[in-house]
Motif scaffolding. Structure first.
Motif, mmCIF file in Angstrom:
data_model
loop_
_atom_site.group_PDB
_atom_site.id
_atom_site.type_symbol
_atom_site.label_atom_id
_atom_site.label_comp_id
_atom_site.label_asym_id
_atom_site.label_seq_id
_atom_site.Cartn_x
_atom_site.Cartn_y
_atom_site.Cartn_z
ATOM 1 N N ASP A 127 0.807 -1.224 0.000
ATOM 2 C CA ASP A 127 0.000 0.000 0.000
ATOM 3 C C ASP A 127 0.842 1.277 0.000
ATOM 4 O O ASP A 127 0.316 2.372 -0.149
ATOM 5 C CB ASP A 127 -0.977 0.004 1.174
ATOM 6 C CG ASP A 127 -0.287 0.006 2.528
ATOM 7 O OD1 ASP A 127 0.845 -0.517 2.638
ATOM 8 O OD2 ASP A 127 -0.882 0.524 3.489
ATOM 9 N N GLN A 147 3.020 3.151 -4.161
ATOM 10 C CA GLN A 147 2.661 4.282 -5.028
ATOM 11 C C GLN A 147 3.381 5.558 -4.608
ATOM 12 O O GLN A 147 3.428 6.521 -5.365
ATOM 13 C CB GLN A 147 1.141 4.512 -5.056
ATOM 14 C CG GLN A 147 0.584 5.212 -3.847
ATOM 15 C CD GLN A 147 0.294 4.292 -2.657
ATOM 16 O OE1 GLN A 147 0.482 3.098 -2.734
ATOM 17 N NE2 GLN A 147 -0.183 4.869 -1.585
ATOM 18 N N ASN A 148 3.970 5.578 -3.419
ATOM 19 C CA ASN A 148 4.700 6.752 -2.940
ATOM 20 C C ASN A 148 6.129 6.829 -3.478
ATOM 21 O O ASN A 148 6.801 7.836 -3.291
ATOM 22 C CB ASN A 148 4.741 6.760 -1.417
ATOM 23 C CG ASN A 148 3.357 6.893 -0.818
ATOM 24 O OD1 ASN A 148 2.481 7.548 -1.371
ATOM 25 N ND2 ASN A 148 3.141 6.252 0.306
ATOM 26 N N LYS A 156 8.813 7.680 -5.866
ATOM 27 C CA LYS A 156 8.875 8.681 -6.940
ATOM 28 C C LYS A 156 10.223 8.702 -7.647
ATOM 29 O O LYS A 156 10.534 9.655 -8.354
ATOM 30 C CB LYS A 156 8.586 10.081 -6.372
ATOM 31 C CG LYS A 156 7.280 10.184 -5.623
ATOM 32 C CD LYS A 156 6.094 9.929 -6.513
ATOM 33 C CE LYS A 156 4.807 10.148 -5.721
ATOM 34 N NZ LYS A 156 3.665 9.450 -6.245
ATOM 35 N N SER A 190 3.553 -3.311 -10.853
ATOM 36 C CA SER A 190 2.249 -2.696 -11.123
ATOM 37 C C SER A 190 1.909 -1.576 -10.142
ATOM 38 O O SER A 190 1.116 -0.704 -10.471
ATOM 39 C CB SER A 190 1.150 -3.758 -11.110
ATOM 40 O OG SER A 190 1.034 -4.343 -9.833
ATOM 41 N N LEU A 191 2.490 -1.565 -8.957
ATOM 42 C CA LEU A 191 2.122 -0.578 -7.945
ATOM 43 C C LEU A 191 3.080 0.605 -7.837
ATOM 44 O O LEU A 191 2.704 1.650 -7.326
ATOM 45 C CB LEU A 191 1.964 -1.257 -6.581
ATOM 46 C CG LEU A 191 0.836 -2.286 -6.518
ATOM 47 C CD1 LEU A 191 0.872 -3.058 -5.210
ATOM 48 C CD2 LEU A 191 -0.518 -1.627 -6.708
ATOM 49 N N ILE A 192 4.309 0.447 -8.316
ATOM 50 C CA ILE A 192 5.222 1.584 -8.371
ATOM 51 C C ILE A 192 4.831 2.364 -9.627
ATOM 52 O O ILE A 192 4.552 1.772 -10.656
ATOM 53 C CB ILE A 192 6.690 1.111 -8.423
ATOM 54 C CG1 ILE A 192 7.058 0.418 -7.102
ATOM 55 C CG2 ILE A 192 7.617 2.295 -8.684
ATOM 56 C CD1 ILE A 192 8.421 -0.224 -7.109
ATOM 57 N N PRO A 193 4.770 3.690 -9.550
ATOM 58 C CA PRO A 193 4.304 4.486 -10.693
ATOM 59 C C PRO A 193 4.938 4.074 -12.014
ATOM 60 O O PRO A 193 6.138 3.822 -12.096
ATOM 61 C CB PRO A 193 4.700 5.913 -10.306
ATOM 62 C CG PRO A 193 4.681 5.907 -8.824
ATOM 63 C CD PRO A 193 5.172 4.529 -8.425
ATOM 64 N N LYS A 194 4.086 4.006 -13.009
ATOM 65 C CA LYS A 194 4.511 3.566 -14.345
ATOM 66 C C LYS A 194 5.679 4.399 -14.866
ATOM 67 O O LYS A 194 5.729 5.601 -14.695
ATOM 68 C CB LYS A 194 3.334 3.672 -15.312
ATOM 69 C CG LYS A 194 3.629 3.097 -16.665
ATOM 70 C CD LYS A 194 2.400 3.078 -17.525
ATOM 71 C CE LYS A 194 2.801 2.499 -18.860
ATOM 72 N NZ LYS A 194 1.756 1.820 -19.525
#
Length: 85
Positions: free
Chosen positions: A19, A22-23, A25, A48-52
């Motif tokens: 969770d 997504q942070n 960067k 899939s959860l780390i920014p594209k």
């Protein structure tokens, strides 16, 4: 901690970092060995959860848990290529 890595108990039983991915960067390199305990199914959520656009993934086909030792040239090339980007 449980009796082994397959028998998790205690405070880490329900812990997950998914969770928070997504942070991230910054560009991220995710690597695993074909015979590693961290099989593709384990590392795919990171992709899939780390920014594209920030994830580079590399599986080492002739490694277990130590591609830096078992496939030194391929490992160093993967890290070098990642750092050049």
């Amino acid at each position: 901690m449980g009796a082994s890595e397959f028998d998790v108990s205690g405070s880490l039983k329900t812990w997950s970092v998914l969770d928070k991915l997504q942070n991230i960067k910054v560009p991220t390199l995710v690597m695993n060995g074909k015979e590693d305990e961290a099989q593709n199914v384990c590392v795919e959520p990171f992709e899939s959860l780390i920014p594209k656009g920030l994830v580079v993934r590399r599986e080492f086909s002739n490694s277990s848990h130590m591609p830096f030792w078992e496939e030194q040239e391929e490992y160093l090339t993967a890290v070098s290529d990642f750092l050049k980007k």
